[in-house]
Scaffold this motif. Structure first.
Motif, mmCIF file in Angstrom:
data_model
loop_
_atom_site.group_PDB
_atom_site.id
_atom_site.type_symbol
_atom_site.label_atom_id
_atom_site.label_comp_id
_atom_site.label_asym_id
_atom_site.label_seq_id
_atom_site.Cartn_x
_atom_site.Cartn_y
_atom_site.Cartn_z
ATOM 1 N N SER A 17 -18.409 -50.770 32.532
ATOM 2 C CA SER A 17 -17.279 -50.035 33.121
ATOM 3 C C SER A 17 -16.787 -48.935 32.198
ATOM 4 N N THR A 18 -16.826 -49.192 30.887
ATOM 5 C CA THR A 18 -16.433 -48.166 29.916
ATOM 6 C C THR A 18 -17.390 -46.979 29.978
ATOM 7 N N PHE A 19 -18.676 -47.263 30.097
ATOM 8 C CA PHE A 19 -19.667 -46.189 30.217
ATOM 9 C C PHE A 19 -19.461 -45.419 31.514
ATOM 10 N N CYS A 20 -19.197 -46.127 32.610
ATOM 11 C CA CYS A 20 -18.941 -45.446 33.888
ATOM 12 C C CYS A 20 -17.747 -44.502 33.765
ATOM 13 N N ALA A 21 -16.678 -44.979 33.111
ATOM 14 C CA ALA A 21 -15.481 -44.150 32.940
ATOM 15 C C ALA A 21 -15.790 -42.926 32.084
ATOM 16 N N SER A 22 -16.547 -43.111 30.998
ATOM 17 C CA SER A 22 -16.905 -41.989 30.132
ATOM 18 C C SER A 22 -17.782 -40.988 30.874
ATOM 19 N N LEU A 23 -18.677 -41.505 31.704
ATOM 20 C CA LEU A 23 -19.575 -40.647 32.474
ATOM 21 C C LEU A 23 -18.785 -39.821 33.490
ATOM 22 N N ILE A 24 -17.834 -40.460 34.161
ATOM 23 C CA ILE A 24 -17.010 -39.753 35.148
ATOM 24 C C ILE A 24 -16.177 -38.669 34.469
ATOM 25 N N THR A 25 -15.585 -38.999 33.332
ATOM 26 C CA THR A 25 -14.778 -38.021 32.595
ATOM 27 C C THR A 25 -15.623 -36.823 32.183
ATOM 28 N N HIS A 26 -16.830 -37.093 31.681
ATOM 29 C CA HIS A 26 -17.707 -35.998 31.270
ATOM 30 C C HIS A 26 -18.118 -35.143 32.464
ATOM 31 N N LEU A 27 -18.413 -35.760 33.593
ATOM 32 C CA LEU A 27 -18.783 -35.008 34.793
ATOM 33 C C LEU A 27 -17.636 -34.111 35.241
ATOM 34 N N ASP A 259 -22.695 -44.005 22.312
ATOM 35 C CA ASP A 259 -21.360 -44.186 21.739
ATOM 36 C C ASP A 259 -20.380 -43.517 22.698
ATOM 37 N N CYS A 260 -19.653 -44.308 23.468
ATOM 38 C CA CYS A 260 -18.755 -43.762 24.492
ATOM 39 C C CYS A 260 -17.597 -42.977 23.913
ATOM 40 N N THR A 261 -17.354 -43.121 22.599
ATOM 41 C CA THR A 261 -16.292 -42.350 21.962
ATOM 42 C C THR A 261 -16.765 -40.954 21.569
ATOM 43 N N ASP A 262 -18.061 -40.694 21.720
ATOM 44 C CA ASP A 262 -18.662 -39.413 21.348
ATOM 45 C C ASP A 262 -19.143 -38.709 22.615
ATOM 46 N N GLU A 263 -18.523 -37.584 22.946
ATOM 47 C CA GLU A 263 -18.868 -36.878 24.183
ATOM 48 C C GLU A 263 -20.310 -36.390 24.180
ATOM 49 N N GLU A 264 -20.825 -36.002 23.014
ATOM 50 C CA GLU A 264 -22.210 -35.543 22.937
ATOM 51 C C GLU A 264 -23.183 -36.678 23.260
ATOM 52 N N SER A 265 -22.833 -37.885 22.858
ATOM 53 C CA SER A 265 -23.672 -39.041 23.153
ATOM 54 C C SER A 265 -23.711 -39.305 24.654
ATOM 55 N N VAL A 266 -22.553 -39.232 25.303
ATOM 56 C CA VAL A 266 -22.481 -39.425 26.760
ATOM 57 C C VAL A 266 -23.263 -38.329 27.471
ATOM 58 N N ALA A 267 -23.137 -37.097 26.992
ATOM 59 C CA ALA A 267 -23.862 -35.973 27.592
ATOM 60 C C ALA A 267 -25.371 -36.163 27.466
ATOM 61 N N ALA A 268 -25.814 -36.697 26.329
ATOM 62 C CA ALA A 268 -27.243 -36.924 26.125
ATOM 63 C C ALA A 268 -27.774 -37.964 27.114
ATOM 64 N N ILE A 269 -27.010 -39.038 27.319
ATOM 65 C CA ILE A 269 -27.426 -40.067 28.281
ATOM 66 C C ILE A 269 -27.467 -39.480 29.691
ATOM 67 N N LEU A 270 -26.474 -38.657 30.030
ATOM 68 C CA LEU A 270 -26.450 -38.028 31.357
ATOM 69 C C LEU A 270 -27.679 -37.141 31.560
ATOM 70 N N SER A 271 -28.128 -36.465 30.513
ATOM 71 C CA SER A 271 -29.304 -35.606 30.641
ATOM 72 C C SER A 271 -30.545 -36.433 30.967
ATOM 73 N N TYR A 272 -30.628 -37.642 30.403
ATOM 74 C CA TYR A 272 -31.752 -38.526 30.722
ATOM 75 C C TYR A 272 -31.650 -39.018 32.169
ATOM 76 N N ILE A 273 -30.436 -39.326 32.602
ATOM 77 C CA ILE A 273 -30.239 -39.758 33.990
ATOM 78 C C ILE A 273 -30.643 -38.638 34.946
ATOM 79 N N ASP A 274 -30.183 -37.422 34.672
ATOM 80 C CA ASP A 274 -30.534 -36.265 35.516
ATOM 81 C C ASP A 274 -32.039 -36.055 35.566
#
Length: 297
Positions: A17-27, A259-274
């Motif tokens: 759920s924390t990852f989902c929240a971080s992903l939504i915030t980044h989007l 690392d959900c506290t690091d926006e670059e980390s969340v962005a990197a995971i999103l790039s793999y998802i995309d």
């Protein structure tokens, strides 16, 4: 047009759920649209309120009270009920465009990812052409602190491989909560855990600690009900070795770091998802305004 989605999975407590929240915030910061679907009928607290919540259809508490099942049995019952009422999903998701990333927040009960055939049926329903036609990928989370305990690490990796083979959709594995082990392990040492292999058992911290303490357990006289004895016995080591060999033989599991506290980390995971769901390849090229055409000429 196809829709795009990611199923966020993994054992309880790994930070789905924390990852989902971080992903939504980044989007949202990236001016992309997200549609958040909670499919955990026992979830209570959310950083972002779900756009669609399975508890509006059925909840584990109601099932436990009315049917008399336990938490795990109640969750299976909830998913079987969902499968009988799939219009609950289709009515909410049908109108979404390809601009949305549909985020499915899944429950943590491991039965759903090992031997209960509910999730493969759900995936087929969501992704079948002509209906919702969602390009799905699975993001399987495992807590990074598991690397400290080799048994947990290999057991979690085995469940990740089981989910990968069971769901048959593009799949990424993620070690979450990287911020918790920054001070416990060097980056150089952590790289060994990106891909599971049997060499990781050679320097198991728990085993080395027992050797330094001079602990030598005689299996013939030890109490079989003693957890510490079981966890340090030869049979347990053989089990871990067998699991490690299985993972190494198939060579399907490797991890990304989160690392959900690091926006670059969340962005990197999103790039793999995309990349898995081919999001950017499906986007229509944007036409330049007339004045930009003139400048280009």
């Amino acid at each position: 047009m196809s829709k795009f989605g990611v199923m966020v999975m993994g054992p309880a407590g790994v930070g789905k759920s924390t990852f989902c929240a971080s992903l939504i915030t980044h989007l949202q910061l990236s001016r992309r649209s997200a549609f958040y679907v909670n499919l955990d009928p026992a979830a209570e607290h959310f950083e972002h309120q779900p756009d669609l919540d399975i508890k509006d259809l059925i909840s584990v508490e109601d099932v436990m009270e009315e049917v008399g099942l336990g938490p795990n049995g109640g969750l299976i019952y909830c998913f079987e009920f969902l499968m009988q009422n799939l219009d609950f999903l289709s009515e909410a998701l049908d109108s979404l465009t390809e601009e949305y990333l549909i985020i499915f927040d899944m429950p943590g009960q491991i039965e759903l990812y090992t031997h209960v055939p509910v999730l493969p049926t759900l995936v087929k329903f969501l992704s079948q052409p002509g209906a919702l036609d969602i390009r799905l990928c699975a993001a399987y989370l495992l807590e990074a602190t598991y690397v400290i305990d080799r048994a947990k690490y290999f057991a979690g990796s085995l469940s990740a491989m089981s989910a990968m083979m069971m769901l048959e959709v593009p799949h990424i594995n993620i070690l979450s909560k990287m911020d918790l082990i920054k001070d416990q392990m060097r980056k150089k040492d952590f790289k060994r855990f990106i891909t599971p292999d049997t060499s990781l058992l050679e320097d198991d911290p728990a085993d080395l600690a027992r050797k330094r303490a001079g602990v030598n357990i005689d299996a013939h006289y030890a109490d079989p009900n003693d957890k510490d004895v079981v966890m340090s016995g030869a049979s347990f080591k053989q089990l871990n070795t067998a699991v490690a060999n299985l993972l190494e033989s198939f060579s399907l599991v490797s991890y990304l770091k989160l690392d959900c506290t690091d926006e670059e980390s969340v962005a990197a995971i999103l790039s793999y998802i995309d990349d898995c769901i081919q999001y950017h390849e499906a986007q229509e090229p944007k036409e330049l305004p007339d004045e930009e055409y003139e400048e280009a000429e």
